[in-house]
Design an enzyme around this catalytic site. Structure first.
Site, PDB file in Angstrom:
ATOM      1  N   HIS A  14     -19.536  51.440  -8.970  1.00  0.00           N
ATOM      2  CA  HIS A  14     -18.209  51.684  -8.341  1.00  0.00           C
ATOM      3  C   HIS A  14     -17.159  51.450  -9.417  1.00  0.00           C
ATOM      4  CE1 HIS A  14     -15.318  51.244  -4.737  1.00  0.00           C
ATOM      5  NE2 HIS A  14     -14.576  51.219  -5.840  1.00  0.00           N
ATOM      6  N   HIS A  16     -13.292  52.902 -11.225  1.00  0.00           N
ATOM      7  CA  HIS A  16     -12.101  53.763 -11.290  1.00  0.00           C
ATOM      8  C   HIS A  16     -11.759  54.023 -12.747  1.00  0.00           C
ATOM      9  CE1 HIS A  16     -11.206  53.259  -6.982  1.00  0.00           C
ATOM     10  NE2 HIS A  16     -11.733  52.060  -7.169  1.00  0.00           N
ATOM     11  N   LYS A 100     -17.248  59.734  -1.037  1.00  0.00           N
ATOM     12  CA  LYS A 100     -16.533  58.494  -0.757  1.00  0.00           C
ATOM     13  C   LYS A 100     -15.657  58.634   0.477  1.00  0.00           C
ATOM     14  CE  LYS A 100     -14.863  54.388  -1.426  1.00  0.00           C
ATOM     15  NZ  LYS A 100     -14.382  53.636  -2.551  1.00  0.00           N
ATOM     16  N   HIS A 137     -15.320  52.667   1.887  1.00  0.00           N
ATOM     17  CA  HIS A 137     -14.326  51.588   1.797  1.00  0.00           C
ATOM     18  C   HIS A 137     -14.198  51.038   3.214  1.00  0.00           C
ATOM     19  CE1 HIS A 137     -10.708  49.562   0.031  1.00  0.00           C
ATOM     20  NE2 HIS A 137     -10.554  49.336   1.317  1.00  0.00           N
ATOM     21  N   HIS A 175     -17.880  47.238  -2.297  1.00  0.00           N
ATOM     22  CA  HIS A 175     -17.145  45.993  -2.577  1.00  0.00           C
ATOM     23  C   HIS A 175     -17.023  45.083  -1.351  1.00  0.00           C
ATOM     24  CE1 HIS A 175     -14.025  48.579  -1.030  1.00  0.00           C
ATOM     25  NE2 HIS A 175     -13.768  49.156  -2.180  1.00  0.00           N
ATOM     26  N   ASP A 248     -15.750  47.920  -9.262  1.00  0.00           N
ATOM     27  CA  ASP A 248     -14.446  48.298  -8.716  1.00  0.00           C
ATOM     28  C   ASP A 248     -13.349  48.015  -9.732  1.00  0.00           C
ATOM     29  OD1 ASP A 248     -12.640  49.340  -6.920  1.00  0.00           O
ATOM     30  OD2 ASP A 248     -12.482  47.511  -5.734  1.00  0.00           O
TER      31      ASP A 248
HETATM   32  C1  NCD Z   1      -8.655  50.577  -6.042  1.00  0.00           C
HETATM   33  C2  NCD Z   1      -7.740  51.462  -6.897  1.00  0.00           C
HETATM   34  O1  NCD Z   1      -6.777  50.951  -7.467  1.00  0.00           O
HETATM   35  O2  NCD Z   1      -8.002  52.668  -7.003  1.00  0.00           O
HETATM   36  N1  NCD Z   1      -7.987  49.325  -5.820  1.00  0.00           N
HETATM   37  C3  NCD Z   1      -8.580  48.148  -5.491  1.00  0.00           C
HETATM   38  O3  NCD Z   1      -7.863  47.181  -5.208  1.00  0.00           O
HETATM   39  N2  NCD Z   1      -9.886  48.013  -5.470  1.00  0.00           N
HETATM   40  C4  NCD Z   1      -9.012  51.269  -4.788  1.00  0.00           C
HETATM   41  C5  NCD Z   1     -10.113  50.596  -4.011  1.00  0.00           C
HETATM   42  O4  NCD Z   1     -11.273  50.614  -4.411  1.00  0.00           O
HETATM   43  O5  NCD Z   1      -9.801  50.014  -2.968  1.00  0.00           O
HETATM   44 ZN    ZN Z   2     -12.565  50.928  -5.741  1.00  0.00          ZN
END
Ligand code: NCD
Ligand code: ZN
Length: 347
Positions: A14, A16, A100, A137, A175, A248
């Site tokens: 996971h 970003h 997702k 999520h 998460h 995450d």
């Molecule tokens: C994530 C993001 O910034 O894209 N933020 C987070 O707090 N984890 C989005 C997510 O996974 O909830």
């Molecule tokens: Zn995330």
């Protein structure tokens, strides 16, 4: 006590990566230690179609440092307009590894997500048929539900009914942050798994709120009370294959974190592996780190365990990371565990 540990090259299930200058800045941090990652599709605009995922994958590949050994595992962002045939085509082409589900409004760039889950049932039925996992999520967005209860309420009111309706659907609870999440993950068979982040093994809600507000510890789902952190630690180090790493890692520039309405996300790509070695050692479970970071996620996604390795070593002096990563988009604060860490990744 061992001061050297070699594990198969880990996977981050996971992650970003964002786009543009931020992508170029953060990608090397992950590619240095991880062989693969499940790439979150919550860009602006989101990655909804096969064509968009193909184009995003190409941008990631173009941003990789020369010689990097990293494979992005693409996902699609589920909307109420998603076309089941397009999802199936992206899966059979080997392009995507999951879809997702963001409840609309639950987190960063989730406004295009799902309001009414019954509207995406045809897509979910197709996914169940072809064995394509749904990454969820798991938080309700009802403003009347306390933010610390949103995960537990989601499990009872959305996730469990969905799984009863579509027991064949393969689901990753992303998460998880609560003992209810841990307990629920254990009720499923091979079709249910849960990712756990690095930071949720380290912080509880006091770290965010006591002694001054700490925006760099604010993420979603928000860290809960200590008993939940302990449940997550026990799950991650249990050796149960249903629990695996999804960092995450979610970069936002400092100007947007240190803000009157700060963005959610902790950036842990840089130091996740040493932090996990610290946590697993503290739990007397260093021998289980490889399962959590390198074997169980791959098994769930039907991928081979990496033939490459990563070696962690422990020194007498604490490992020092820069406080910030400078990206072309601006500085991003690297997650600070708040205690000295003696592990590092050996080159
Ligand atoms: C994530 C993001 O910034 O894209 N933020 C987070 O707090 N984890 C989005 C997510 O996974 O909830
Ligand atoms: Zn995330």
């Amino acid at each position: 006590m061992s001061d050297r540990l070699t594990i198969p090259r880990p996977d981050d299930m996971h992650l970003h990566l964002r786009d543009g200058a931020m992508l170029a800045g953060v990608l090397p941090e992950t590619a240095r230690h991880f062989g693969r990652a499940i790439i979150m599709p919550n860009l602006v605009p989101p990655v909804v179609t096969m064509a968009e995922a193909q184009a995003y994958r190409a941008r990631i590949m173009a941003a990789l440092p020369k010689g990097a050994d990293f494979t992005p595992l693409m996902t699609l962002y589920l909307t109420e307009g998603t076309d089941a045939a397009d999802v199936a085509a992206a899966h059979s082409a080997g392009l995507i590894h999951a879809v997702k589900l963001y409840p609309a409004g639950a987190t960063t760039n989730s406004h295009g997500g799902v309001r009414d889950i019954t509207r995406v049932l045809p897509v979910l039925e197709k996914m169940a048929e072809i064995g394509l996992p749904l990454c969820i999520h798991g938080e309700v967005t009802d403003p009347d539900v306390d933010i610390f209860d949103r995960e537990a309420v989601f499990i009872d009111t959305v996730l469990d009914p969905l799984r009863r309706r579509l027991p064949q659907l393969r689901v990753v609870m992303e998460h998880i942050t609560t003992s209810q999440g841990v307990d629920y993950a254990r009720t499923g068979g091979d079709s249910l798994a849960a990712t756990i982040t690095t930071h949720h093994l380290i912080i509880n809600r006091n770290h965010i709120l006591a002694g001054g507000i700490k925006p760099h510890y604010y993420c979603l789902p928000v860290a809960k009370r200590e008993s939940h952190r302990l449940a997550l630690r026990a799950a991650a180090t249990s050796g149960e294959a249903r629990f695996f790493l999804g960092t995450d890692s979610a970069p936002h520039i400092d100007a947007l974190k240190e803000h009157a309405c700060g963005c959610a996300g902790c950036f842990t790509a840089t130091n996740t592996m040493p932090l996990l070695a610290h946590v697993f050692e503290e739990m007397g479970a260093l021998d289980r780190l490889a399962g959590f970071t390198s074997r169980f996620g791959a098994a769930f996604y039907g991928l081979p365990v990496s033939g490459k390795t990563l070696t962690l070593t422990k020194s007498a002096a604490p490992t020092i990371w820069p406080e910030k990563l400078d990206t072309g988009a601006g500085p991003v604060t690297i997650f600070n565990p708040g205690f000295p860490v003696f592990w590092q990744v050996a080159d």
